[in-house]
Motif scaffolding. Structure first.
Motif, PDB file in Angstrom:
ATOM      1  N   GLN A 125      -4.895  -2.129  -2.257  1.00 31.77           N
ATOM      2  CA  GLN A 125      -4.642  -2.427  -3.546  1.00 31.77           C
ATOM      3  C   GLN A 125      -5.739  -3.107  -4.225  1.00 31.77           C
ATOM      4  OE1 GLN A 125      -0.856  -4.668  -3.861  1.00 31.77           O
ATOM      5  NE2 GLN A 125      -0.192  -2.965  -2.584  1.00 31.77           N
TER       6      GLN A 125
ATOM      7  N   VAL B  31       0.967  -8.644   6.896  1.00 28.16           N
ATOM      8  CA  VAL B  31       1.479  -9.467   5.964  1.00 28.16           C
ATOM      9  C   VAL B  31       0.927 -11.058   6.172  1.00 28.16           C
ATOM     10  CG1 VAL B  31       3.677  -8.500   5.184  1.00 28.16           C
ATOM     11  CG2 VAL B  31       3.893  -9.944   7.014  1.00 28.16           C
TER      12      VAL B  31
ATOM     13  N   LEU C 221      11.851   6.792  -3.358  1.00 25.41           N
ATOM     14  CA  LEU C 221      12.846   6.529  -1.903  1.00 25.41           C
ATOM     15  C   LEU C 221      13.262   7.924  -1.230  1.00 25.41           C
ATOM     16  CD1 LEU C 221      15.203   3.743  -3.521  1.00 25.41           C
ATOM     17  CD2 LEU C 221      13.800   3.537  -1.443  1.00 25.41           C
TER      18      LEU C 221
ATOM     19  N   SER D 254      10.759   8.255   1.840  1.00 30.08           N
ATOM     20  CA  SER D 254      11.577   7.731   2.984  1.00 30.08           C
ATOM     21  C   SER D 254      12.706   8.490   3.301  1.00 30.08           C
ATOM     22  CB  SER D 254      12.100   6.419   2.636  1.00 30.08           C
ATOM     23  OG  SER D 254      10.843   5.326   2.527  1.00 30.08           O
TER      24      SER D 254
ATOM     25  N   ARG E  84      12.610  -9.512 -16.659  1.00 29.27           N
ATOM     26  CA  ARG E  84      13.300  -9.410 -15.360  1.00 29.27           C
ATOM     27  C   ARG E  84      12.549 -10.585 -14.246  1.00 29.27           C
ATOM     28  NH1 ARG E  84      15.981  -4.503 -14.160  1.00 29.27           N
ATOM     29  NH2 ARG E  84      16.049  -5.068 -12.087  1.00 29.27           N
ATOM     30  N   CYS E  85      11.405 -10.846 -14.427  1.00 30.17           N
ATOM     31  CA  CYS E  85      10.673 -11.714 -13.292  1.00 30.17           C
ATOM     32  C   CYS E  85      10.919 -13.182 -13.717  1.00 30.17           C
ATOM     33  CB  CYS E  85       9.154 -11.560 -13.429  1.00 30.17           C
ATOM     34  SG  CYS E  85       8.513 -10.017 -12.836  1.00 30.17           S
TER      35      CYS E  85
ATOM     36  N   TRP F 194       5.843 -12.229 -11.801  1.00 31.73           N
ATOM     37  CA  TRP F 194       4.944 -11.321 -10.848  1.00 31.73           C
ATOM     38  C   TRP F 194       4.536 -10.143 -11.391  1.00 31.73           C
ATOM     39  CZ3 TRP F 194       3.754 -12.005  -5.767  1.00 31.73           C
ATOM     40  CH2 TRP F 194       4.322 -13.383  -5.104  1.00 31.73           C
ATOM     41  N   CYS F 195       5.145  -9.579 -12.122  1.00 32.81           N
ATOM     42  CA  CYS F 195       4.806  -8.186 -12.553  1.00 32.81           C
ATOM     43  C   CYS F 195       3.822  -8.164 -13.607  1.00 32.81           C
ATOM     44  CB  CYS F 195       5.942  -7.121 -12.623  1.00 32.81           C
ATOM     45  SG  CYS F 195       6.522  -7.083 -14.523  1.00 32.81           S
TER      46      CYS F 195
ATOM     47  N   SER G  36      10.194   2.712   4.217  1.00 31.91           N
ATOM     48  CA  SER G  36      10.153   1.412   3.987  1.00 31.91           C
ATOM     49  C   SER G  36      11.222   0.384   4.261  1.00 31.91           C
ATOM     50  CB  SER G  36       9.687   1.037   2.286  1.00 31.91           C
ATOM     51  OG  SER G  36      10.860   1.586   1.326  1.00 31.91           O
TER      52      SER G  36
ATOM     53  N   GLY H 126      12.796  -1.413   2.222  1.00 31.66           N
ATOM     54  CA  GLY H 126      13.898  -1.449   1.068  1.00 31.66           C
ATOM     55  C   GLY H 126      14.592   0.037   1.122  1.00 31.66           C
TER      56      GLY H 126
ATOM     57  N   TYR I  71       7.880  -5.894  -8.420  1.00 35.67           N
ATOM     58  CA  TYR I  71       8.039  -7.354  -7.924  1.00 35.67           C
ATOM     59  C   TYR I  71       9.553  -7.759  -7.855  1.00 35.67           C
ATOM     60  CZ  TYR I  71       2.951  -7.228  -7.533  1.00 35.67           C
ATOM     61  OH  TYR I  71       1.718  -6.910  -7.253  1.00 35.67           O
ATOM     62  N   ASP I  72      10.622  -6.654  -8.010  1.00 31.33           N
ATOM     63  CA  ASP I  72      11.839  -7.211  -7.978  1.00 31.33           C
ATOM     64  C   ASP I  72      12.556  -7.174  -6.631  1.00 31.33           C
ATOM     65  OD1 ASP I  72      13.205  -8.260 -10.188  1.00 31.33           O
ATOM     66  OD2 ASP I  72      14.357  -6.442 -10.889  1.00 31.33           O
TER      67      ASP I  72
ATOM     68  N   LEU J 162      11.301  -8.538  -4.021  1.00 31.75           N
ATOM     69  CA  LEU J 162      10.620  -9.299  -2.875  1.00 31.75           C
ATOM     70  C   LEU J 162      11.459  -9.880  -2.065  1.00 31.75           C
ATOM     71  CD1 LEU J 162       8.851 -11.820  -5.581  1.00 31.75           C
ATOM     72  CD2 LEU J 162       7.753  -9.649  -4.388  1.00 31.75           C
TER      73      LEU J 162
ATOM     74  N   VAL K 118       9.228 -11.370   5.192  1.00 34.96           N
ATOM     75  CA  VAL K 118       8.986 -10.436   6.266  1.00 34.96           C
ATOM     76  C   VAL K 118       8.144 -11.310   7.264  1.00 34.96           C
ATOM     77  CG1 VAL K 118       7.666  -8.349   7.090  1.00 34.96           C
ATOM     78  CG2 VAL K 118       8.699  -8.543   4.902  1.00 34.96           C
ATOM     79  N   ASP K 119       8.872 -11.387   8.364  1.00 36.88           N
ATOM     80  CA  ASP K 119       8.177 -12.156   9.483  1.00 36.88           C
ATOM     81  C   ASP K 119       7.771 -13.607   8.859  1.00 36.88           C
ATOM     82  OD1 ASP K 119       8.501 -10.464  11.550  1.00 36.88           O
ATOM     83  OD2 ASP K 119       6.642  -9.649  11.332  1.00 36.88           O
TER      84      ASP K 119
ATOM     85  N   VAL L 267       6.920 -14.716   6.013  1.00 40.23           N
ATOM     86  CA  VAL L 267       5.964 -14.577   4.843  1.00 40.23           C
ATOM     87  C   VAL L 267       6.819 -14.289   3.650  1.00 40.23           C
ATOM     88  CG1 VAL L 267       3.832 -13.961   3.921  1.00 40.23           C
ATOM     89  CG2 VAL L 267       4.238 -14.233   6.336  1.00 40.23           C
TER      90      VAL L 267
ATOM     91  N   ASN M 279       7.934 -13.211  -0.435  1.00 41.17           N
ATOM     92  CA  ASN M 279       7.193 -12.559  -1.555  1.00 41.17           C
ATOM     93  C   ASN M 279       6.544 -11.294  -0.990  1.00 41.17           C
ATOM     94  OD1 ASN M 279       8.126 -14.490  -3.451  1.00 41.17           O
ATOM     95  ND2 ASN M 279       6.580 -15.601  -2.890  1.00 41.17           N
ATOM     96  N   GLN M 280       6.912 -10.447  -0.300  1.00 43.41           N
ATOM     97  CA  GLN M 280       6.727  -9.245   0.340  1.00 43.41           C
ATOM     98  C   GLN M 280       7.398  -8.272  -0.617  1.00 43.41           C
ATOM     99  OE1 GLN M 280       3.819  -9.162   2.096  1.00 43.41           O
ATOM    100  NE2 GLN M 280       4.011 -11.270   1.837  1.00 43.41           N
ATOM    101  N   ARG M 281       6.838  -7.065  -0.890  1.00 41.18           N
ATOM    102  CA  ARG M 281       7.721  -6.096  -1.687  1.00 41.18           C
ATOM    103  C   ARG M 281       8.182  -5.123  -0.687  1.00 41.18           C
ATOM    104  NH1 ARG M 281       2.482  -4.637  -5.363  1.00 41.18           N
ATOM    105  NH2 ARG M 281       1.489  -5.632  -3.672  1.00 41.18           N
TER     106      ARG M 281
ATOM    107  N   LEU N 107       7.279  -1.579  -0.403  1.00 43.66           N
ATOM    108  CA  LEU N 107       5.788  -1.077   0.029  1.00 43.66           C
ATOM    109  C   LEU N 107       5.824  -1.346   1.622  1.00 43.66           C
ATOM    110  CD1 LEU N 107       3.401  -2.338  -2.738  1.00 43.66           C
ATOM    111  CD2 LEU N 107       4.573   0.008  -2.585  1.00 43.66           C
TER     112      LEU N 107
ATOM    113  N   GLU O 122       6.209  -1.163   5.241  1.00 47.41           N
ATOM    114  CA  GLU O 122       6.783  -0.198   6.089  1.00 47.41           C
ATOM    115  C   GLU O 122       7.421  -0.796   7.321  1.00 47.41           C
ATOM    116  OE1 GLU O 122       4.498   3.536   7.986  1.00 47.41           O
ATOM    117  OE2 GLU O 122       4.185   3.281   6.084  1.00 47.41           O
TER     118      GLU O 122
END
Lengths: 492, 89
Positions: free
Chosen positions: A95, A116, A159, A163, A402-403, A435-436, B18, B20, B51-52, B54, B57-58, B60, B62-64, B67, B69
């Motif tokens: 990104q 992460v 989705l 996915s 929303r954020c 955030w957004c 993902s 999500g 970013y809704d 969030l 993960v492990d 951490v 604030n991960q999306r 996104l 995987e």
């Protein structure tokens, strides 16, 4: 927590270009420029090439969901071959968080957050940039739109395509624009019960746009295909209909729909409540604007009220180092994006003196195709505008941002305190500060300000985002050199 | 099918999905509680813009979720507020 920064500077090996985005426009630009002998780096946020339009899982594109598959296969085959032969460096899952340009080069800072615990930063310097950063669904607030189960049509589509997940057993599709049709059709084909498509506009308006339909038999056939799929699944498309509320305590349970009259205002007092698991909603698209704004490219609000990059016939922006292609120059679809991307790739080849011989006629035809597709896009925007009545549907306690969970009443309060544009409303109410960074709410907030203050819609004042995607502070610190020792002593 | 953990549950996923998407396939639509009004949130834009969705993960935050995987053994947890209560202490 960040690893060392690899510097991928390639200025010593001939002309270079960095293409940001690997959707229809980015793939086309990369393939065209690399074929002309330019070293190309492609930076893309997606895990696989194709962008949102050709988003796919590890097994590839799905014949029952995707369109223009042959076009993707052709671009993708050439893209992969150019990667194998070392002409293209491909950085998926990256990104871009900022970029800079000077008189002779452009530098892009990207982050790979896939691990992460240890995001990696990559810096790429090249002679030119092609911004092919795409777009996302435009949203309008309404009571209950923040309930889980309410999502964008793009979310339902991603989705499904990415996915293979159907968003829910009982789905209602609503909003405006032709994009509602493939999403509803895809969900139905994959087993969802689509209880209806509620389109705010009326296709009768196409009668006023007939010249733009000339030569667009491909688009018309595509739309007919979706309508046929919907008919096969007994899904009704209701025009001049709008979702006015979503209901549920902890998640979506039902929506209420109303009819619109010819002027776009709510008609009569009939409200129908429909039980659903998921509402997929979208009111057209918003072009990604933060990277062109960071590059200082001149922007304008297009006829569909989207902030877009201004480009010339060669896809050049006002920044001589930067070209742009696809949705970021104005919403127009994948075929237009491919045409613009190809032309941008060829334009970069031209400015570095690597134009391929014998291509003039092909490029002229592409430019004509592009111009025709742009006229079609303008007609589309005229048929499917945002229903202005949405500001009558919201209530004082409806969340707009929303954020930061900022309501209509809080935005009105900021206006009452004297705020007259997005930026000052943001500073007073926090709308767009989360955030957004206002990507989701800036359009709605700008509409509310324009309505309350009585000024024309101004999308520009809230669009600048110096950091295009949130990054760890440690990484930001690592990007810039430590102050020299003397400076530190002075600080101490 | 492989699995990851979500709070005290085990969630199935297919390769390339993902986090999500796998949660929605499992019938879970929210995994975050907002900081101000304590409202539930889940997938909204689905493409990394809003970013809704969030999620932690492990460990951490604030991960999306749209996104990240899914991968075997990932430890995914619901997120309360900013996900950084540790900093407020």
């Amino acid at each position: 927590m960040t690893s060392a920064t690899p510097m991928l500077s390639m200025t010593e090996i001939g002309p270079t270009v960095t293409v940001i985005g690997a959707g229809p426009a980015g793939l086309a630009a990369a393939v065209e420029a690399a074929t002309a002998g330019i070293r190309v780096t492609v930076i893309d946020a997606g895990a696989r090439p194709g962008g949102q339009y050709w988003r796919h899982g590890p097994a590839g594109l799905d014949a029952d969901l995707h369109h223009d598959i042959a076009l993707f296969t052709d671009l993708h085959t050439r893209f992969q071959r150019l990667i194998t032969t070392g002409k293209i460096t491909y950085l998926p899952g990256h990104q871009v968080w900022t970029l800079t340009t000077t008189a002779d080069e452009a530098t892009v800072h990207a982050i790979d957050p896939r691990d992460v615990a240890q995001p990696v930063e990559v810096t790429v310097t090249s002679d030119y940039l092609v911004l092919a950063v795409g777009a996302y669904d435009r949203q309008l607030p309404f009571p209950g739109w923040d309930l889980p189960g309410v999502m964008t049509v793009g979310a339902a589509q991603s989705l499904l395509k990415g996915s293979g997940v159907v968003v829910g057993p009982r789905v209602l599709v609503a909003g405006t624009g032709p994009f509602l049709l493939p999403v509803a059709a895809g969900l139905a084909v994959r087993g969802s019960r689509v209880v209806g498509v509620y389109e705010a506009n009326d296709p009768i308006k196409w009668l006023g746009q007939l010249p733009a339909l000339l030569g667009q038999s491909r688009k018309i056939r595509e739309a007919a295909g979706y309508l046929l799929a919907l008919a096969r699944h007994r899904i009704r498309v209701r025009h001049r209909s709008i979702v006015v509320a979503a209901h549920g305590s902890l998640r979506l349970e039902a929506v209420t729909v109303a009819r619109l009259d010819r002027s776009g205002a709510i008609k009569g007092s009939i409200r129908i409540r429909i039980p659903v698991d998921v509402l997929a909603v979208g009111y057209g698209f918003t072009a990604q604007s933060e990277l062109p704004l960071l590059a200082g490219c001149e922007m304008h609000a297009t006829d569909d009220q989207t902030l877009s990059v201004i480009v010339d016939d060669q896809q050049a922006t006002s920044n001589t180092r930067v070209f742009a292609a696809g949705e970021t120059t104005g919403i127009g679809g994948a075929q237009l994006a491919v045409a613009e991307g190809t032309l941008a790739g060829a334009a970069v080849a031209h400015v570095v003196g690597r134009s391929v011989d014998g291509q003039a006629r092909r490029l002229d035809e592409l430019a004509m195709q592009r111009d025709q597709l742009r006229r079609f896009a303008v007609a589309l925007h005229a048929v499917y505008p945002v229903p202005s009545t949405w500001t009558d549907i919201v209530e004082a306690d409806t969340v707009v941002c929303r954020c930061e969970e900022v309501t209509v009443a809080e935005i009105s309060e900021a206006v009452a305190l004297g705020a007259r544009d997005l930026r000052s409303v943001k500073l007073l109410s926090r709308a767009g500060m989360g955030w957004c960074q206002g990507r989701e709410c800036a359009y709605a907030t700008a509409c509310l300000i324009a309505q309350q203050v009585g000024t024309p819609l101004d999308l520009g004042s809230g669009a600048g985002r110096p950091v295009a995607t949130p990054i760890p502070l440690g990484l930001l610190a690592a990007t810039y050199p430590e102050p020299a020792e003397t400076d530190q002593q002075q600080l101490n | 099918m492989s699995t990851f953990s979500f709070d005290d549950r085990v969630v199935d996923y297919r390769d390339g999905q993902s986090v999500g998407a796998a949660l929605i396939a499992a019938g879970t639509y929210s995994w975050r509680i907002t900081a101000k009004s304590a409202r539930p949130r889940g997938i909204f834009c689905g493409i990394g813009v809003c970013y809704d969705c969030l999620i932690t993960v492990d460990g951490v935050p604030n991960q999306r979720a749209c996104l990240v995987e899914a991968s075997a053994g990932l430890r995914v947890t619901s997120q309360l507020g900013t996900g950084r209560e540790d900093l407020a202490r």
